[in-house]
Design a protein around this motif. Structure first.
Motif, PDB file in Angstrom:
ATOM      1  N   GLU A 141     -80.689   6.900   5.347  1.00  0.00           N
ATOM      2  CA  GLU A 141     -81.656   7.282   5.152  1.00  0.00           C
ATOM      3  C   GLU A 141     -82.136   7.682   6.004  1.00  0.00           C
ATOM      4  OE1 GLU A 141     -80.994   2.919   4.086  1.00  0.00           O
ATOM      5  OE2 GLU A 141     -80.754   3.776   6.028  1.00  0.00           O
ATOM      6  N   THR A 144     -79.858  11.589   4.997  1.00  0.00           N
ATOM      7  CA  THR A 144     -80.798  12.201   4.178  1.00  0.00           C
ATOM      8  C   THR A 144     -82.070  12.698   3.885  1.00  0.00           C
ATOM      9  OG1 THR A 144     -79.289  10.362   2.702  1.00  0.00           O
ATOM     10  CG2 THR A 144     -81.180  11.996   0.952  1.00  0.00           C
ATOM     11  N   THR A 183     -72.594   3.644   0.034  1.00  0.00           N
ATOM     12  CA  THR A 183     -73.688   3.256  -0.675  1.00  0.00           C
ATOM     13  C   THR A 183     -74.742   4.580  -0.649  1.00  0.00           C
ATOM     14  OG1 THR A 183     -74.497   1.462   2.038  1.00  0.00           O
ATOM     15  CG2 THR A 183     -76.367   3.337   1.019  1.00  0.00           C
ATOM     16  N   THR A 185     -77.400   7.536  -1.559  1.00  0.00           N
ATOM     17  CA  THR A 185     -78.670   7.770  -0.730  1.00  0.00           C
ATOM     18  C   THR A 185     -79.076   8.865  -1.300  1.00  0.00           C
ATOM     19  OG1 THR A 185     -78.375   8.393   1.095  1.00  0.00           O
ATOM     20  CG2 THR A 185     -79.156   6.232   1.230  1.00  0.00           C
TER      21      THR A 185
END
Length: 211
Positions: A141, A144, A183, A185
């Motif tokens: 996170e 990103t 995952t 993001t």
């Protein structure tokens, strides 16, 4: 909302190296010896004698992003683009980073697209920005948001889209031990944030479709 993104991105930045007391190489090597002993092995056996030196050298490369400024790669732009005003995308940028919680790798690809405002940046520079931030202890996170904030601040595009896809070894090697789980993001600014059709266009290009 864009202003909020920039504020959050700046808060996520690490302290500058001037604010941190960096241990010596000798201290770092001693720490590796301690970890080897804690893991249950003998740091004085032949196969491990040079391991502390190798680990510290490897860490210098793996975490080299702490000593580079990603914005330096975004300062030079090119305005002579023949009037081009549409989307620019760099898709499938490979990266590897390390989870700040377990210091285990997460490996994946980044996709970046933007609508130029006054000029474009060299395509390789976007990949360099990804690499520099990735070569730090991270969460996906944070990574990103930092990539987005740096590009948005320097280029001020009409819209920016960033997407990261990665597999985390902290889920594969330990804990739930679920290999193959990815995952995803995303972060959007400008027209990508305001218009659902632009987000759909971005996703279509990421997945290999046409405009």
């Amino acid at each position: 909302m864009d202003a909020m993104l920039k504020t959050v991105g700046k808060k996520l930045e690490r302290k500058s190296q001037d604010d941190l007391a960096r241990p010596s190489r000798e201290e770092a090597e001693a720490a590796v010896r301690t970890l080897l002993a804690w893991a249950g092995d003998d740091p004085d056996r032949e196969g491990l004698l040079d391991t502390p030196k190798r680990v510290t050298k490897a860490y210098g490369q793996i975490f080299g992003g702490y000593f580079e400024d990603p914005t330096e790669h975004l300062k030079r732009t090119f305005e002579d683009v023949g009037g081009y005003q549409d989307i620019v995308m760099v898709r499938g940028i490979p990266f590897h980073s390390h989870c700040e919680h377990h210091m285990l790798p997460f490996i994946g690809t980044a996709h970046i697209a933007y609508y130029p405002a006054e000029g474009v940046v060299g395509l390789s520079k976007l990949a360099r920005v990804v690499d520099i931030f990735a070569k730090r202890l991270q969460t996906q996170e944070n990574l990103t948001a930092q990539i987005t904030s740096a590009i948005d601040d320097q280029l001020a595009p009409r819209g920016l889209a960033v997407m990261l896809e990665a597999e985390h070894q902290c889920m594969t090697m330990r804990g739930v031990q679920k290999p193959g789980v990815s995952t995803i993001t995303t972060q959007f600014t400008g027209i990508f944030q305001d218009e659902a059709a632009e987000q759909a266009k971005f996703m279509s290009l990421v997945r290999g479709g046409g405009l």
